[in-house]
Design an enzyme around this catalytic site. Structure first.
Site, PDB file in Angstrom:
ATOM      1  CB  THR A   1      -0.952   0.001   1.205  1.00  0.00           C
ATOM      2  OG1 THR A   1      -1.636  -1.256   1.270  1.00  0.00           O
ATOM      3  CG2 THR A   1      -1.990   1.109   1.091  1.00  0.00           C
TER       4      THR A   1
ATOM      5  CB  ALA B   1      -1.663  -1.692   9.477  1.00  0.00           C
TER       6      ALA B   1
ATOM      7  N   GLY C   1       4.522  -5.393  10.461  1.00  0.00           N
ATOM      8  CA  GLY C   1       5.755  -6.165  10.410  1.00  0.00           C
ATOM      9  C   GLY C   1       5.747  -7.305   9.425  1.00  0.00           C
TER      10      GLY C   1
ATOM     11  N   GLY D   1       6.251  -7.080   6.447  1.00  0.00           N
ATOM     12  CA  GLY D   1       7.380  -6.817   5.560  1.00  0.00           C
ATOM     13  C   GLY D   1       8.715  -6.785   6.268  1.00  0.00           C
TER      14      GLY D   1
ATOM     15  CD  GLU E   1       6.955  -0.854   8.955  1.00  0.00           C
ATOM     16  OE1 GLU E   1       6.876  -1.076   7.735  1.00  0.00           O
ATOM     17  OE2 GLU E   1       6.404  -1.567   9.813  1.00  0.00           O
TER      18      GLU E   1
ATOM     19  CE  LYS F   1      -3.870  -6.220   4.434  1.00  0.00           C
ATOM     20  NZ  LYS F   1      -2.820  -5.282   4.045  1.00  0.00           N
TER      21      LYS F   1
END
Length: 215
Positions: free
Chosen positions: A29, A81, A93, A95, A101, A119
């Site tokens: 995103t 997120a 997390g 990624g 972050e 999400k």
């Protein structure tokens, strides 16, 4: 779903102002947000990036990437997120960039989270909770997690974070008190960062519905 991500990302551009230095997160995103930053006529001074991946993407658009140590407090941080509850508390997390972050979120006056509608959850935990761990402490931390929670930690083999650490993904959690769990897991020796953004949750969540919805 890519259209939902794009809508959320483009809506976030409305909060970007000329001459800002902004924090930029990581993920699919956020990639749409970086592309939108590259197209907007607004001109920012630069960005603080949470990952090598986002740094490369920002530079492709000619956006200067700055060090957080040299910028001070940031006016805005935009990130995605993996899960978001009704109180804007997040799991992040997926990624593997959660530590950087979380640092940038803490350093920012406003944290805007951009997500697709899938999400949104009533209770965090269906998505496995990522925890960044010092490599030598991986087994110790896993045992401590099992002793303290009902979760099942799984080593994300083959993944090394930008900080040189490993990731444990904790499955089968039902996180009814995210702030408490974040604090408890942070106390385990060897834990670098927990992918719960509960104490420092998002200030604003943009959901890429049609039209975009603000939480």
């Amino acid at each position: 779903m890519s259209e939902a991500k794009r809508r959320a990302a483009e809506k976030a551009i409305e909060y970007v102002e000329n001459d800002m230095i902004i924090g930029v997160g990581t993920g699919s995103t956020v990639a749409y947000f970086i592309d939108a930053l590259g197209r907007t006529p607004k001109r920012i001074k630069g960005a603080v990036s949470s990952s090598e991946q986002s740094t490369a993407h920002l530079k492709q658009h000619g956006i200067e990437v700055l060090e957080l140590n040299h910028t001070g407090t940031l006016p805005l941080y935009v990130d995605g997120a993996d899960e978001c509850d009704p109180y804007k508390r997040l799991i992040k997390g997926g990624g593997a960039s959660l530590t950087r972050e979380k640092i940038i979120a803490e350093a920012s006056k406003q944290f805007i989270c951009i997500i697709d509608p899938n999400k949104q959850v009533a209770t965090l935990g269906k998505f496995p909770l990522p925890i960044e761990v010092i490599p030598m402490a991986r087994s110790l931390v896993a045992r401590q997690i099992m002793a303290r929670t009902d979760g099942q930690p799984v080593w994300r083999e083959g993944v090394i974070t930008d900080n040189g650490n490993v990731i444990l993904d904790v499955h089968h959690l039902c996180i009814t008190d995210p702030v408490k769990l974040e604090q408890e897991l942070n106390q385990i020796p060897g834990v670098v960062c927990v992918g719960l953004f509960a104490r420092r949750c998002a200030d604003l969540v943009i959901i890429g519905s049609e039209p975009p919805h603000i939480l």
